[in-house]
Design an enzyme around this catalytic site. Structure first.
Site, PDB file in Angstrom:
ATOM      1  N   SER A 140      -9.839   2.335   2.690  1.00  0.00           N
ATOM      2  CA  SER A 140      -9.089   3.090   1.875  1.00  0.00           C
ATOM      3  C   SER A 140      -7.971   2.389   1.064  1.00  0.00           C
ATOM      4  CB  SER A 140      -8.195   3.903   2.663  1.00  0.00           C
ATOM      5  OG  SER A 140      -7.266   3.468   3.615  1.00  0.00           O
ATOM      6  N   SER A 171     -10.292   0.066   6.753  1.00  0.00           N
ATOM      7  CA  SER A 171      -9.762   0.319   5.546  1.00  0.00           C
ATOM      8  C   SER A 171      -8.946  -1.129   4.985  1.00  0.00           C
ATOM      9  CB  SER A 171      -8.645   1.389   5.561  1.00  0.00           C
ATOM     10  OG  SER A 171      -9.194   2.797   5.440  1.00  0.00           O
ATOM     11  N   LYS A 200       0.876  -1.121  -0.114  1.00  0.00           N
ATOM     12  CA  LYS A 200      -0.045   0.011  -0.003  1.00  0.00           C
ATOM     13  C   LYS A 200       0.756   1.274  -0.049  1.00  0.00           C
ATOM     14  CE  LYS A 200      -3.947   2.382   2.453  1.00  0.00           C
ATOM     15  NZ  LYS A 200      -4.981   1.988   3.673  1.00  0.00           N
TER      16      LYS A 200
END
Lengths: 485, 479, 95
Positions: A154, A178, A79
């Site tokens: 997210s 997330s 990420k």
């Protein structure tokens, strides 16, 4: 080659160890697939073939020398919230659109040490603030099951990458859901461990007391292998816990006889859509067949978790994001007058609307005269929410419910209505407020054949048990093996 | 109207740790810009603070030395404001629950002792520096100092004059150096004062509106700034005006204070507990361990010099004005336990004068306490006269003869004649050569005695023990 | 509690984010909605509850006072917007 992309980490590891394939070949295959499919999904912000292949070659040497671990040579999508030395690390923001990190996050270091390959940096909501990946400066990510739908957020890029088989596995971070929410919406597995188990050093902070990194993968078994790498004490993070090393695969095969699954009545009340409810009911029936029993529990303060979360997370964020000022790194406004103007323009232009909105909420709740009414109040309610779980765990071993109230919504459907967007965290944010471990696994499909996720919340440090519970389900079902492509 | 000045001081002391309060970067002064600003000090995205044990230890030392309460837990909080020398956009400080709470310090002004109460002392990080030289109309930021540990020591508004404020600041300055938590270097900014000043009609209980004066980096500026500010406030009030609460800056060049920011545009710092740091617990064991390692405190030592060594209050105060001087005295007097006054006189006299002359501090004194003690031993046992001792001191200072006192005395022939027989002989010779003065003395001219002593000393080249000369001469003249 | 455009502008000013009137108006509408949601907290009596700052009740770990960092100026300033002579440059700082 389809088998390669659908292979479990264990299978890839065996193939690497048996010299059936090299890390360089494996990495090259995934890079090719990314090059081919990423334009459709936008799951990655940065792909750097040269750097990935250099790591793959180093991994091949480790493999040849017999010093390999379970994940040596396996490419992992990171990420873009994790700082990785020499990699553009944007956190999905214009503010960091030119930030090449000079250092490695604790998580990145651990993957590097085990010889994994950084396959690229995945797209995400800006500074991890969002539930749909629509707030990214780098554009919307598409849900591989239905390109009209959002992937969740997210960690939307990570979930999409795993679901579309662009990466064998990925990392995510979870501040209010997330990891779990995009995992649910993309039909993959993801776990947020107990707060303090995964180092936050080098993980760009959103809300420090809630943020926790974790793995996202196809199956619980893969998650266990990833956790074995990701979890560990980091002296550079004051909130990192010093605990004995665990093997998270150790309990995977345990039978579930006698397992008491708590079903919070508040989670099965209004708000959950019919299609989600059906998939969850089917999953619970499967668990009953596996020998588990379900008991009703109550988490009376559930409705408060969203307001509490939307005080505490923005408060911490407003302060955490003050360092983005255009002085030492990152974006600086093109033209400005005096010092104050430089700051104000840099921050007005460098942050997107959702980030600014949360900074404003946070600034307000901390400001003079409001601190007690909002911040302290929310911290007190946070304790009540935690107490609910302590009480519930007196009657059950594990808690289950839906990860999200609905399947993935369409791109644009909620982006104009922040409150509707915030409410999609209704089931997930409590685990962040309490610090409890929580995961999502795919349990079927709802309307428009969009995936449904089962939310599993464990007691503190019960990750091995949760993975066991998830794995046993995945031994008798094949939702986790289904791929949209 | 009679006005009373009310002052409270906030003193920032830089703690003498090797590394910064939340990172492993060096705190050494004077490095090239930004070479001691690591990724944590620069507030790169993702970095986190970890608290330096050495900084906490020093805060505890301070707390114990002023009789304060050590809070456990104590909490770190973020003070949010934007400034280019503040990389995170917040300063990690303490707000509620500082590490040190309460305590007091005794000061003395014009012989009157007064106790000043402390509100608190809290740990925080220093900011960097903005350099105002012109870089094409821009400022340069050096973050080497960012993250240096500070202990901010806050007093109650117990001070009533600039003299008291200076006495307090000096006592505090001496104390933090004494217990070894701060190097006290004011030029390098290791000890910085802010003064909260207000005035009120004498007899009135309610405090007046206060102004905070920043940037007071010497005791002289502290005194002058307070005097100026008190005068300014009194003038305003006497003209029927009102004081506006504000932060003011002292301009040493103009010797005046001027507005820096008013209360209206004061920052809303949005303090909240730093979620990156956990509650700081300080165990009683740790406190006990630090307490047992604390040196004897200056006040205790000063009192002991008066009660045990019979020094005057003045001498005791001078000798305990710094740990180095006191330790020097202590080491000297250890050799000569019955000659404390002699040791005190020499240290406060010759040693200090010579140090001042050469502009060095006592740790760099070329005469170590054992050498001084050896010299003073020779005075007290009558081997040399006080005058001869000055010559030996000179030699010791310049490192002659390996600083061997007896060797210097021998080489210079400074040994006193203390042998009665030898003195007797010389006196007889002098008396014979000066019958007139002998007669004068016997006729009641006391002056003649001194003249004879002078002659005797001259004849011995000053080496005769004067006390012996006096005694023998008197005896002979009165025969 | 009723937020006003003035409040929004004041908060934006505290947060050092430039905001024009239109943005402030739009933000006001959104923040009002969000604060309506947040206000639901006030219905619960928490007078006897201690605030909870951290998920785990652990205490601060301390670092030994040792220098562990070396000079990384070149690497760190390679990504800076504007530097000269080892300094970060910003518009003139006025005290």
């Amino acid at each position: 080659m389809n088998t390669l992309f659908n292979a479990s980490l264990e299978q890839l590891s065996t193939q690497l160890a048996g010299k059936k394939i090299s890390s360089t070949e494996l990495t090259t295959e995934f890079l090719k697939r990314i090059q081919q499919l990423n334009p459709e999904y936008n799951a990655f912000i940065t792909v750097n073939e040269e750097m990935s292949l250099a790591q793959a070659q180093a991994a091949d040497k480790l493999l040849a020398s017999g010093k390999a671990n379970a994940l040596t040579g396996i490419p992992i999508a990171q990420k873009d919230i994790f700082c990785a030395k020499g990699w553009l690390t944007t956190c999905g923001s214009k503010m960091l659109s030119n930030f090449v990190s000079p250092y490695d996050a604790g998580v990145i270091e651990r993957f590097n040490q085990t010889g994994s390959v950084n396959l690229g940096k995945t797209n995400m909501d800006e500074f991890a603030m969002g539930s749909s990946n629509e707030t990214s400066y780098y554009g919307v990510v598409r849900n591989p099951w239905d390109r009209l739908a959002v992937p969740g957020g997210s960690s939307g890029g990570a979930a999409c990458a795993v679901a579309a088989r662009l990466a064998p596995a990925a990392t995510g971070t979870d501040t209010g859901g997330s990891i779990r929410q995009p995992a649910a919406l993309c039909g993959i597995s993801g776990i947020k461990p107990t707060y303090g188990l995964v180092s936050r050093y080098g993980m760009i902070a959103f809300a420090s007391s809630l943020d926790q990194g974790g793995p996202m993968a196809k199956s619980a078994e893969d998650l266990a292998l990833l956790l074995n790498v990701m979890v560990g004490f980091d002296p550079r993070d004051s909130t990192s816990l010093q605990r004995d090393i665990e093997d998270y695969t150790r309990d995977l095969q345990k039978p579930l006889n006698g397992l008491r699954i708590g079903l919070p009545k508040e989670y099965f009340a209004e708000g959950m859509s019919k299609d989600v409810e059906m998939a969850i009911e089917n999953a619970l029936n499967e668990y009953r067949k596996l020998g588990a029993q379900t008991v009703e529990v109550t988490l009376p303060n559930t409705p408060l978790s969203i307001p509490v979360y939307y005080v505490l997370a923005p408060a911490e964020a407003s302060s955490n994001l003050s360092r983005f000022d255009g002085v030492r790194y990152g974006y600086r406004a093109e033209s400005y007058g005096d010092l104050g103007d430089m700051y104000r323009k840099t921050r007005a232009q460098g942050f997107g609307p959702e980030v600014k909105r949360r900074i404003l909420i946070g600034t307000y709740v901390l400001s003079h005269g409001y601190y007690d009414a909002y911040y302290i109040k929310a911290q007190k309610l946070r304790r009540l929410i935690a107490q609910d779980f302590t009480d519930a765990y007196k009657q059950c071993d594990i808690i289950m419910g839906p990860t999200t109230p609905t399947v993935a919504f369409n791109v644009g459907e909620k982006s104009g209505d922040p409150i509707q967007m915030y409410l999609s965290d209704i089931y997930t944010s409590a685990a962040n407020l309490t610090g409890l471990p929580a995961m999502s696994i795919p349990v079927g499909f709802g309307d428009q054949h969009r995936p449904v996720g089962l939310h599993i919340i464990g007691n503190y440090f019960r990750e091995a048990q949760m993975l066991n519970v998830a794995h046993q389900y995945q031994q008798t079902t094949d939702w986790h093996q289904q791929s949209p492509l | 109207m009679q006005w009373e000045i009310v002052i409270g001081l906030e003193v920032h002391t830089q703690l003498s740790t090797q590394s910064k309060i939340f990172s492993g970067a060096s705190t050494a002064y004077g490095a090239a810009p930004n070479t001691q600003a690591c990724v944590i000090d620069l507030a790169l995205p993702g970095v986190l603070p970890v608290l330096n044990k050495g900084a906490v230890e020093r805060a505890i030392k301070f707390g114990l030395s002023v009789g304060a309460k050590i809070n456990s837990p104590s909490i770190f909080a973020r003070k949010n404001y934007f400034y280019p020398d503040l990389p995170k956009g917040y300063q990690i400080s303490q707000y509620e629950l500082p590490v040190v709470q309460g305590g007091s310090i005794k000061i003395e002004v014009d012989g009157i002792e007064k106790t000043i109460r402390l509100t608190r002392a809290h740990l925080e990080e220093d900011a960097g520096k903005s350099l105002h030289e012109d870089f094409h109309g821009m400022s340069g930021i050096d973050l080497n100092r960012a993250g240096t540990p500070l202990l901010e020591i806050v007093s109650e508004p117990d001070l009533r004059s600039s003299a008291e404020a200076v006495a307090y600041a000096k006592t505090l300055h001496s104390l933090v150096r004494w217990i070894g938590i701060c190097d006290g270097n004011m030029q390098e900014g290791s000890f910085r004062c802010d003064a909260n000043v207000s005035v009120r009609p004498r007899g009135q209980e309610k405090f007046g509106t206060r102004c905070e004066i920043k940037n007071l980096n010497s005791f002289r500026f502290l005194e002058k700034a307070i005097d100026y500010e008190a005068r300014r406030q009194i003038d305003i009030l006497e003209d029927g005006g009102a004081i506006r609460q504000e932060t003011r800056l002292y301009d040493a060049n103009k010797d005046e204070t001027r507005t820096m920011r008013t209360k209206e545009d004061a920052n809303d710092y949005r303090y909240f507990p730093d979620p990156d740091l956990l509650p700081l617990e300080i165990s009683p064991d740790w406190i006990g361990h630090i307490a047992s390692s604390l040196p004897e405190l200056p006040q205790v030592r000063e009192d002991r010099y008066v009660s045990e060594l019979s020094l005057t209050a003045y001498d005791a105060a001078v000798l305990t004005s710094s740990r180095e001087i006191a330790d020097y005295f202590e080491a000297t007097v250890r050799v000569l336990p019955t000659q404390a006054k002699l040791c005190a006189n020499w240290i406060m006299g010759d040693v200090m004068a010579q140090l001042n002359k050469e502009g060095i501090e006592i740790p760099a004194c070329p005469i170590q306490p054992d050498s001084l003690a050896a010299l003073l031993t020779r005075i007290s046992d009558g081997t040399i006269s006080g005058k001869a001792a000055k010559a030996v001191f000179e030699s010791l200072w310049h490192g002659e003869l390996n600083k061997d006192v007896d060797a210097i005395i021998a080489a210079k022939g400074l040994k006193q004649i203390s042998d009665d027989g030898a003195i007797d002989k010389i006196i007889d010779q002098v008396l014979q050569a000066n019958p007139q003065q002998v007669a004068d003395y016997r006729n009641g001219k006391e002056k003649a005695f001194n003249s004879l002593v002078g002659q005797i000393m001259k004849a011995t080249q000053g080496k005769a023990n004067p006390a012996q000369v006096h005694a023998i001469l008197k005896k002979k003249l009165e025969q | 509690m009723t937020l006003t455009v003035t409040d929004v502008k004041r908060i934006a000013d505290l947060a050092y984010i430039e905001i024009d009137n239109d943005e402030a108006e739009a933000t006001l509408t959104q923040l009002t909605g969000i604060f309506d949601l947040i206000e639901t907290m006030q219905a619960i009596d928490t007078s006897s509850v201690e605030p909870m700052s951290h998920a785990q009740s652990v205490t601060q770990r301390l670092r030994d006072d040792e220098i562990t960092e070396t000079d990384q100026r070149d690497a760190c300033q390679a990504i800076a917007p504007q530097v000269e002579a080892g300094l970060y440059l910003v518009p003139k700082v006025i005290e």
